[in-house]
Each structure stands twice: as C-alpha cells, then as structure tokens.
Design a protein around this motif. Sequence first.
Motif, PDB file in Angstrom:
ATOM      1  N   CYS A   1       0.766  -1.144  -0.435  1.00 45.56           N
ATOM      2  CA  CYS A   1       0.230   0.005   0.281  1.00 45.56           C
ATOM      3  C   CYS A   1       0.813   1.232  -0.219  1.00 45.56           C
ATOM      4  O   CYS A   1       0.475   2.168  -0.594  1.00 45.56           O
ATOM      5  N   GLU A   2       1.960   0.757   0.928  1.00 43.44           N
ATOM      6  CA  GLU A   2       2.462   2.841   0.707  1.00 43.44           C
ATOM      7  C   GLU A   2       3.666   3.079  -0.231  1.00 43.44           C
ATOM      8  O   GLU A   2       3.672   4.072  -0.820  1.00 43.44           O
ATOM      9  N   GLU A   3       3.838   1.658  -1.587  1.00 44.23           N
ATOM     10  CA  GLU A   3       4.505   1.500  -3.058  1.00 44.23           C
ATOM     11  C   GLU A   3       2.978   1.898  -3.612  1.00 44.23           C
ATOM     12  O   GLU A   3       2.805   2.940  -5.173  1.00 44.23           O
ATOM     13  N   THR A   4       1.785   1.875  -3.436  1.00 42.86           N
ATOM     14  CA  THR A   4       1.212   1.793  -4.715  1.00 42.86           C
ATOM     15  C   THR A   4       0.303   3.189  -4.119  1.00 42.86           C
ATOM     16  O   THR A   4      -0.991   3.582  -4.606  1.00 42.86           O
ATOM     17  N   GLY A   5       0.212   3.841  -2.829  1.00 41.51           N
ATOM     18  CA  GLY A   5      -1.088   4.930  -2.219  1.00 41.51           C
ATOM     19  C   GLY A   5      -2.379   4.852  -1.690  1.00 41.51           C
ATOM     20  O   GLY A   5      -3.333   5.304  -1.420  1.00 41.51           O
ATOM     21  N   ALA A   6      -2.254   3.204  -1.711  1.00 40.17           N
ATOM     22  CA  ALA A   6      -3.860   3.165  -1.185  1.00 40.17           C
ATOM     23  C   ALA A   6      -3.861   3.039   0.337  1.00 40.17           C
ATOM     24  O   ALA A   6      -2.322   2.923   0.939  1.00 40.17           O
ATOM     25  N   ASP A   7      -4.696   2.864   1.195  1.00 40.96           N
ATOM     26  CA  ASP A   7      -4.974   2.538   2.747  1.00 40.96           C
ATOM     27  C   ASP A   7      -5.053   1.761   3.131  1.00 40.96           C
ATOM     28  O   ASP A   7      -6.130   1.363   3.143  1.00 40.96           O
ATOM     29  N   VAL A   8      -3.961   0.774   3.879  1.00 34.24           N
ATOM     30  CA  VAL A   8      -4.353  -0.649   4.179  1.00 34.24           C
ATOM     31  C   VAL A   8      -5.122  -1.064   4.992  1.00 34.24           C
ATOM     32  O   VAL A   8      -6.300  -1.932   5.288  1.00 34.24           O
ATOM     33  N   VAL A   9      -5.904   0.272   6.202  1.00 29.50           N
ATOM     34  CA  VAL A   9      -6.667   0.779   7.011  1.00 29.50           C
ATOM     35  C   VAL A   9      -8.364   0.799   6.488  1.00 29.50           C
ATOM     36  O   VAL A   9      -9.508  -0.565   6.273  1.00 29.50           O
ATOM     37  N   GLU A  10      -8.424   0.693   4.949  1.00 33.27           N
ATOM     38  CA  GLU A  10      -9.629   1.061   4.558  1.00 33.27           C
ATOM     39  C   GLU A  10      -9.645  -0.597   3.491  1.00 33.27           C
ATOM     40  O   GLU A  10     -10.850  -1.206   3.064  1.00 33.27           O
ATOM     41  N   VAL A  11      -8.614  -1.030   3.556  1.00 28.02           N
ATOM     42  CA  VAL A  11      -8.555  -2.461   2.318  1.00 28.02           C
ATOM     43  C   VAL A  11      -8.872  -3.351   3.285  1.00 28.02           C
ATOM     44  O   VAL A  11      -9.706  -4.153   3.432  1.00 28.02           O
ATOM     45  N   ALA A  12      -8.093  -3.466   4.642  1.00 25.31           N
ATOM     46  CA  ALA A  12      -8.656  -4.186   5.746  1.00 25.31           C
ATOM     47  C   ALA A  12     -10.320  -4.679   6.024  1.00 25.31           C
ATOM     48  O   ALA A  12     -10.385  -5.291   6.219  1.00 25.31           O
ATOM     49  N   ARG A  13     -10.558  -3.548   6.360  1.00 27.21           N
ATOM     50  CA  ARG A  13     -11.842  -3.049   6.251  1.00 27.21           C
ATOM     51  C   ARG A  13     -12.884  -3.971   5.363  1.00 27.21           C
ATOM     52  O   ARG A  13     -13.799  -4.145   5.132  1.00 27.21           O
ATOM     53  N   GLY A  14     -12.264  -3.296   4.388  1.00 27.36           N
ATOM     54  CA  GLY A  14     -13.096  -4.262   2.707  1.00 27.36           C
ATOM     55  C   GLY A  14     -12.692  -5.876   2.725  1.00 27.36           C
ATOM     56  O   GLY A  14     -14.092  -6.493   2.152  1.00 27.36           O
ATOM     57  N   MET A  15     -11.996  -5.814   2.969  1.00 27.41           N
ATOM     58  CA  MET A  15     -11.739  -7.332   2.766  1.00 27.41           C
ATOM     59  C   MET A  15     -12.351  -8.180   3.929  1.00 27.41           C
ATOM     60  O   MET A  15     -12.733  -9.017   3.928  1.00 27.41           O
ATOM     61  N   GLY A  16     -11.851  -8.063   5.177  1.00 29.13           N
ATOM     62  CA  GLY A  16     -12.649  -8.253   6.388  1.00 29.13           C
ATOM     63  C   GLY A  16     -14.762  -8.729   6.464  1.00 29.13           C
ATOM     64  O   GLY A  16     -15.118  -9.168   6.957  1.00 29.13           O
ATOM     65  N   LEU A  17     -15.021  -7.552   5.520  1.00 31.62           N
ATOM     66  CA  LEU A  17     -16.551  -7.572   5.649  1.00 31.62           C
ATOM     67  C   LEU A  17     -16.924  -9.520   5.025  1.00 31.62           C
ATOM     68  O   LEU A  17     -18.244  -9.622   4.780  1.00 31.62           O
TER      69      LEU A  17
END
Length: 442
Positions: free
Chosen positions: A234-250
Amino acid sequence: MSAKGREPIGVIGTGYVGLVTAAGFAELGSDVYCVDIDAAKVERLRRGEVPIYEPGLEELLARNSERLHFSTELSGALEHARLLFVAVGTPPTYSGDADLSAVHAVVDVIPASDRHALVMKSTVPCGTGTSIARAFAERGKDGLGYVSCPEFLKEGSAVKDFLDPDRVVVGADGGWAGEAVVELYRPLLASAYGGIGSGELVRTDVASAEMVKLASNAFLATKISFINEIANVCEETGADVVEVARGMGLDERIGPKFLQAGIGFGGSCFPKDVDALKQLAGNSGYHFQLLTAVIEVNELQKRRVIGKLHKHLGGLVGKRVALLGLAFKPNTDDMREASSLVLSARLTADGASVSAYDPIAEEQARRLVGGIDFADSALTAVADADAVVLVTEWPEFFELDWAEVAKTMKGKVVIDGRNALDAEAVRQAGLLYEGIGRGASH
Ligand code: UGA
C-alpha cells in the motif's frame, strides 16, 4: 469447598495459563490444587498477591480464594484430584523446537496410578501425547490417563476468554479422562452440548487436538504477516491498508479480526509457536515454506519504523526518539518478543537517544532493555523528542492532547506503529503523521 458436583482438579504450573485455568475452574465451583516449584511465587499466591498483570484475574482469584490451594508439593493435588492440568512453560530451544523439559519433569514425578490423568494445557508439539504415553508405558505407569486440552486465551482478555470460549478442544485416545474434562467445561459449552455458555465442543484424538492449537496460532500469525505485507505494498501504491482491511474483512470467509497492520507480532506465543510448527514439520522432513516467510516478514516489519525515521530525520545520530508503549500489546505487562525490544536496540545502535513510557510494562522492560530513559508519563517521554513512535496501542494514548505534545516535542514526526491514532488530530496540532501502509491520504 467444591460446589456440589464439581470435580476438584490439580493445576501444575502457576504461570499465565495455569493461574487463569485455576481461577476459572474455581469460579465454576471446583476446588483447585495448584502446584509450582517456585516457592517464593507460591508464598505470594497464598498471600493473595498476583504475580502477573491480567485484567480481572486478581478479583477472580480473591473471590474464589477458599477454593484455591497453592503448594510446592504435588501430594495435595494427587490426594484430592483425578485430573491434573499441566500448564508449565514450553519455551523455544536454540533449534526452534519447543523445550519440553518442564513437561517431562511432570511426567517423571507423577506416580503410577489408574486414578489420575494428565490434561495438557501447555502448548506442545504434535506427537507429545504419543511420546508421553510411551514414557508412561516404559515406567510402568500405563494406568495414567492423558488428555490434550489446548488453551486459546489471549493475554489481556484471558479471564473473559476462559469463561466465554469460542471452542473447547478435548483430545483423548480412549479412557475416562476425556469425558471428565468435558464435564468440567460443560457450563461454558453451548446448549447443544448440555451447557449454558456459547462454546463449541471439539472432541477429537490427541494428535489432532495438539495440531489444532499449533495451526490456529500459525494461521493467526500468517494473517498478521499477510496484512503487514499488504500494508507495505500500500505504501508503494498509494492505497490505505486500513481501508483495504475493512473491505477485505467484510467478506465472511476472511473476517475482520487480525487484519491490523503494524510493526509486527510479538508475545510469548506467536513467535515461538510458529517457529515450533516450522521445526516440527522440518524434523519430519517437510519444509513449511509459508511459515518461513511469516517469520521473516515479521522480523522485517519490526524494523520498518527505523526506515521511516531515517527518511524523516535524515539520520538518527544524536536524535531523540520517544516510544509510546513497550509491552507486546495493550493490557499486559508482558515484554516477551515485543517489537519495542528490536526497535529500541536498533535506535540506540544507530546513535539515537530513546525515551519510553508504558503504563504497566516498565518494570518488565527495565529487565530487558538497557540504555534508554524511562518516563513516568507520555508527555514526559515526548519532551524534546525529534520523533514519537506509537509502539503499543494503549487506550490512554488515544486521549493524548496533541497540541500539548507538539509544544513539548522538539521535532514534528509522529510514527503510528499500530495505525491506532487519530491522524487528523495529530496533523491539526501541526505534527507530521505517518502510519503503516496508509498510502497517499495518510
Ligand atoms: C495468542 C492467540 O491469540 C491466543 O489465541 C493463544 O491462546 C495465545 O497466543 C497462546 O498461544 O497462548 P496473545 O499472544 O496473548 O494470544 O496475543 P494476541 O492478541 O494474539 O496478539 C499477538 C500479537 O499480534 C501482538 O503483538 C499484537 O500486537 C499482534 N497483532 C494482533 C497484530 O499485529 N495485528 C493484529 O491484527 C492482531
């Protein structure tokens, strides 16, 4: 006195797991005979002192003090109880295997009997039950029963985890003891198993029960290393891991838990158990590649903060870095394998001076960490700091007055090693916030 119908038990080893197990079964109504070779510890426990910090444990022990007996001798437990829960330490050896010497010491001292059974709570390699059964047979103690009943409690919520378990795993290869252990746990089990709690029951063989424990810890550790690698991408690509984890965790198949990216897992269990499972596989001729990566990712993750500090401070010589939190996670004073150990050692090796504050773990930390200043509050720790690093997400750090922090600090850098702070609040105080894997927006 035991509550009517509740079987008295023995607990060998009054460490984390032993004490919680003892307090929990006493709460359910059993008389509990605790045995430990550490005479000083037994004395403290008899006086009502609790040697570890665990929310709710002191109260539970105090409330059930009449049912709890502490001794350095096994005789009381043998006399009063049939089931002897084994909760002794199984630390890693230099080879990464689990050191079973404390377990074998119990096997050695337990006398031949067809009235008693060992109930293994300590985390042991798969195959331990078989080798203990063999040892019993070799010594003419084949009458002894054996049950594998792994423990899944988490430090910081151990009492709740004991009294409200997701599942109770009871592994036995025949004999009376498996059913006796289920009976003890019955009140905590769901109604489908005759209980009034919500725990599922897994009745299985000894080897499978042993493997459930190792595989569960290894899987959770894998989940953490996975999300940490996603954070790094995420740090390399501009994504936010907190948002990513939220989306995955659902996604119910993934679930939201253990997807918090940060500066790596520590504690007395994950690092040791992941390594022990890897070694166990290796000893049997199987190369467990995935776990090798899980361990390596975790080691590198503990060091990622150093790179971030170099980036912002342009070198660490003569810089002052404040660490907020030292324990391996909140609500415990446990420092075993804490990320703070690697961090503080790396920082001092790179020429920085380190100040640190932890609400509970300072005493433990002082034994393990040298060359850093211990502060008695977060605000004192951050005084004159060029950078602040959140290492352990203790709730009191969420209440910090960041304007006050900004005034006290010399520099402006705040590294949130657990993605737990309010980034906006930190920025509004004029500070520079960086989390783990928070991409462009953070
Ligand atoms: C762990 C397991 O969670 C328990 O089920 C198990 O019984 C126990 O080991 C054991 O084998 O005795 P514990 O070590 O107390 O419990 O701690 P966890 O809450 O699992 O946390 C372990 C580490 O992972 C901590 O350093 C924590 O900060 C880190 N973590 C956890 C993350 O970095 N991200 C997460 O999403 C979750």
